[in-house]
Design an enzyme around this catalytic site. Structure first.
Site, PDB file in Angstrom:
ATOM      1  N   TRP A 115       0.828  -1.217   0.000  1.00 18.70           N
ATOM      2  CA  TRP A 115       0.000   0.000   0.000  1.00 18.70           C
ATOM      3  C   TRP A 115       0.857   1.261   0.000  1.00 18.70           C
ATOM      4  O   TRP A 115       0.557   2.222  -0.707  1.00 18.70           O
ATOM      5  CB  TRP A 115      -0.989  -0.014   1.160  1.00 18.70           C
ATOM      6  CG  TRP A 115      -2.076  -1.034   0.946  1.00 18.70           C
ATOM      7  CD1 TRP A 115      -2.292  -2.162   1.678  1.00 18.70           C
ATOM      8  CD2 TRP A 115      -3.064  -1.051  -0.095  1.00 18.70           C
ATOM      9  NE1 TRP A 115      -3.357  -2.873   1.166  1.00 18.70           N
ATOM     10  CE2 TRP A 115      -3.840  -2.210   0.086  1.00 18.70           C
ATOM     11  CE3 TRP A 115      -3.361  -0.202  -1.166  1.00 18.70           C
ATOM     12  CZ2 TRP A 115      -4.911  -2.544  -0.763  1.00 18.70           C
ATOM     13  CZ3 TRP A 115      -4.434  -0.530  -2.007  1.00 18.70           C
ATOM     14  CH2 TRP A 115      -5.187  -1.681  -1.806  1.00 18.70           C
ATOM     15  N   ASP A 204      -1.131   6.463   6.887  1.00 22.24           N
ATOM     16  CA  ASP A 204      -2.271   5.671   6.409  1.00 22.24           C
ATOM     17  C   ASP A 204      -2.579   4.651   7.506  1.00 22.24           C
ATOM     18  O   ASP A 204      -1.800   3.731   7.760  1.00 22.24           O
ATOM     19  CB  ASP A 204      -1.888   4.964   5.092  1.00 22.24           C
ATOM     20  CG  ASP A 204      -2.962   3.983   4.617  1.00 22.24           C
ATOM     21  OD1 ASP A 204      -3.991   3.842   5.292  1.00 22.24           O
ATOM     22  OD2 ASP A 204      -2.744   3.349   3.558  1.00 22.24           O
ATOM     23  N   LYS A 229     -12.474  -1.621   7.685  1.00 21.91           N
ATOM     24  CA  LYS A 229     -11.761  -2.692   8.398  1.00 21.91           C
ATOM     25  C   LYS A 229     -12.290  -2.759   9.838  1.00 21.91           C
ATOM     26  O   LYS A 229     -12.925  -3.711  10.216  1.00 21.91           O
ATOM     27  CB  LYS A 229     -10.256  -2.418   8.455  1.00 21.91           C
ATOM     28  CG  LYS A 229      -9.654  -1.884   7.196  1.00 21.91           C
ATOM     29  CD  LYS A 229      -9.513  -2.909   6.115  1.00 21.91           C
ATOM     30  CE  LYS A 229      -8.730  -2.339   4.950  1.00 21.91           C
ATOM     31  NZ  LYS A 229      -8.728  -3.208   3.807  1.00 21.91           N
TER      32      LYS A 229
HETATM   33  C1  LIG Z   1      -3.490   0.045   4.369  1.00 26.51           C
HETATM   34  C2  LIG Z   1      -4.390   0.319   3.222  1.00 26.51           C
HETATM   35  N1  LIG Z   1      -4.290   1.491   2.580  1.00 26.51           N
HETATM   36  C3  LIG Z   1      -5.072   1.790   1.537  1.00 26.51           C
HETATM   37  C4  LIG Z   1      -6.004   0.903   1.083  1.00 26.51           C
HETATM   38  C5  LIG Z   1      -6.871   1.260  -0.096  1.00 26.51           C
HETATM   39  O1  LIG Z   1      -8.127   1.499   0.393  1.00 26.51           O
HETATM   40  P1  LIG Z   1      -9.413   1.591  -0.530  1.00 26.51           P
HETATM   41  O2  LIG Z   1      -9.679   0.254  -1.087  1.00 26.51           O
HETATM   42  O3  LIG Z   1     -10.447   2.052   0.459  1.00 26.51           O
HETATM   43  O4  LIG Z   1      -9.149   2.626  -1.565  1.00 26.51           O
HETATM   44  C6  LIG Z   1      -6.169  -0.329   1.722  1.00 26.51           C
HETATM   45  C7  LIG Z   1      -7.197  -1.298   1.265  1.00 26.51           C
HETATM   46  O5  LIG Z   1      -7.337  -2.375   1.722  1.00 26.51           O
HETATM   47  C8  LIG Z   1      -5.336  -0.622   2.818  1.00 26.51           C
HETATM   48  O6  LIG Z   1      -5.450  -1.792   3.465  1.00 26.51           O
END
Ligand SMILES: Cc1ncc(COP(=O)(O)O)c(C=O)c1O
Length: 401
Positions: A115, A204, A229
Site C-alpha cells: 500500500w 495511512d 476494516k
Molecule cells: C493500508 C491500506 N491502505 C489503503 C487501502 C486502499 O483502500 P481503498 O480500497 O479504500 O481505496 C487499503 C485497502 O485495503 C489498505 O489496506
C-alpha cells in the site's frame, strides 16, 4: 452468534459486531423514530447532523485527538487519499515556499509494503514534487525482494524540509506493522524526523484505525483511514487533519500548484462540515454504532489489550507449526501485524486442505491477498478472542493430523 453466520477473517470489508448489525437493521427501516430509514434520510436533516457530530466526538474522545486537528469525513477510500494528501500538502508547501522548483519540493515515502508502494507511485504520477523513498523495506527482507519487515532505524533517510512524509502503519497485504512501543526497533523512527514544529507527517491507518492508540498523533499533519476494516462498511474515509494543512488550494494554484479537485480539497471538506456534497450516510451511521459499541467496551485501550492477546496466541500457533515443518511465518519476528497475520501452509495441497477444513468449521476468508498468496487471518476489532481461539484450536488439530 446467529446460526447462519460464520466467522469472517476477511481483510476488508470485514466483520462487524453482530449487535451493531442488528441495531443497524432497525435503523434501515426506521431511523431514530423518524419513520424514514437511514439510507433514505437527507444528509442535511437534523437527525443525521446529530449522527455526524456523535461520530466525530467518539473519534475525538477515544483517540484523544487534540483541538489542533479537525476530523473530516469523505469518500473514495484510502486510494483517493493517496492522491489527496499529495495535492493538499503540495499546495501547502507552495504557499509556504512559492519560489521553489518542482524538483526542490520533496515528498518522502517510507515504503514498507504494497500500500505504501502504491501511494508513492501515485505521488510520482501526479508530479509537482520529487519522490524520495526514505526507506524501502525490500532490500532488508529474507529474499531481498519481499515486504516482510519493518527496517532498522538507521536505514531511513528523511529530507530536511519535505512537503510530505508518508508511511502506512499497517500493511494489510503483507502483514507488516509498525510497533507502537517507542523502544521497539520496529517502531516508527519519530526521533529521526526533522525537528520542525509542524511536520508534514501523513499516516495511512486504514487497517489499524481504532485498534489501539495512535503514537504521536499530535505530530501528524494527516491521519486517514477507510472505515471498512475496524469501524464500518466501505464508503466512508475518516481524516484527522492538522489545521495548518487545511489550506486555500486555489490560492496555491494561482502560484503554480496543481489545482485540487473540489471534493478532494481538505478546505472544502472543513468549510462544508463534511457535507459539501452527499456523504456516505449509511456507512457513517453504522460506524457511529460501532464506535459507541467500542466506547462501551473501553475504547481503543480495551481493543489494544484484546488485539494483542489474539495476535500473540496466533503467532505462537504459527511458531508451533514451524517447529513441525508445516507452517511458515511470512514476516520477520517483531514486524508482524496485530491486524493481518500472514503465513504459509507447507506441503503439496496442504494450503487448500487447511482452507477447506477451516471453511467446514465455519471460518471463512482466510486466503492471502491474490498478489502474495498464502494464508491471511485478519483479526480486526470485531473478531472476538473466542473466535480467534477456535481458529487456533483448528490449527492445532491440523498440526496433529
Ligand atoms: C493500508 C491500506 N491502505 C489503503 C487501502 C486502499 O483502500 P481503498 O480500497 O479504500 O481505496 C487499503 C485497502 O485495503 C489498505 O489496506
Amino acid at each position: 452468534m446467529s446460526d447462519s453466520r460464520v466467522t469472517n477473517f476477511g481483510a476488508g470489508p470485514s466483520a462487524l459486531p453482530e449487535s451493531v448489525l442488528q441495531e443497524a437493521a432497525k435503523g434501515l427501516l426506521n431511523f431514530r423514530g423518524t419513520g424514514i430509514g437511514i439510507a433514505e434520510i437527507s444528509h442535511r436533516s437534523k437527525e443525521f447532523t446529530a449522527v455526524l457530530t456523535e461520530v466525530e466526538s467518539q473519534i475525538r474522545t477515544q483517540l484523544d485527538v487534540p483541538q489542533t486537528h479537525s476530523i473530516l469525513f469523505t469518500q473514495g477510500g484510502g486510494s483517493a487519499q493517496f492522491s489527496a494528501v499529495v495535492l493538499n500538502l503540495l499546495a501547502r508547501h507552495r504557499l509556504l515556499h512559492p519560489d521553489l522548483s518542482d524538483d526542490e519540493r520533496v515528498l518522502d515515502y517510507v515504503v514498507t509494503g504494497s500500500w505504501s508502494k502504491k501511494a508513492a507511485e501515485e505521488a510520482r504520477r501526479l508530479g509537482g514534487g520529487r519522490v524520495n523513498v526514505a526507506v524501502d523495506a525490500r532490500p532488508y527482507s529474507k529474499d531481498a525482494r519481499s515486504f516482510d519487515n519493518i527496517p532498522a532505524h538507521d536505514t531511513y533517510s528523511f529530507s530536511p524540509d519535505s512537503a510530505l512524509i508518508y508511511y502506512c502503519e499497517n500493511e494489510t497485504v503483507d502483514g507488516v506493522e509498525f510497533s507502537n512501543d517507542a523502544s521497539s526497533p520496529a517502531s516508527f523512527p519519530f526521533h529521526l524526523l526533522p525537528q520542525n514544529a509542524l511536520l508534514p507527517l501523513v499516516g495511512d491507518y486504514s487497517s489499524s484505525f481504532m485498534s489501539r492508540p495512535i503514537p504521536r498523533l499530535a505530530d501528524h499533519a494527516v491521519v486517514y483511514a477507510g472505515a471498512q476494516k475496524n469501524i464500518g462498511p466501505a464508503g466512508l474515509t475518516i481524516l484527522i487533519v492538522r489545521k495548518d494543512c487545511i489550506v486555500d488550494v486555489d490560492a496555491a494554484a494561482k502560484l503554480g500548484a496543481t489545482p485540487v479537485p473540489i471534493t478532494m480539497s481538505y478546505k472544502t471538506l472543513a468549510d462544508g462540515n463534511s457535507v459539501y456534497n452527499t456523504p456516505s450516510v449509511l456507512s457513517i451511521y453504522i460506524s457511529g454504532l460501532v464506535l459507541k459499541h467500542s466506547q462501551e467496551l473501553g475504547g481503543v485501550k480495551y481493543y489494544e489489550e484484546v488485539n494483542k492477546r489474539k495476535a500473540d496466541k496466533l503467532y505462537a500457533a504459527i511458531k508451533e507449526g514451524e517447529a513441525k515443518g508445516l507452517f511458515k511465518a511470512k514476516v520477520k519476528e517483531g514486524s508482524g501485524s496485530l491486524m493481518n497475520v500472514v503465513f504459509d501452509v507447507l506441503g503439496e495441497g496442504a494450503e487448500a486442505k487447511f482452507v477447506s477444513g477451516a471453511e467446514a468449521r465455519g471460518m471463512k476468508a482466510i486466503k492471502g491477498h491474490r498478489s502474495v498468496g498464502g494464508i491471511r487471518i485478519s483479526l480486526y476489532n470485531a473478531v472476538t478472542e473466542e473466535q480467534t481461539d477456535t481458529l487456533i484450536a483448528y490449527m492445532k488439530e491440523f498440526l496433529a493430523q
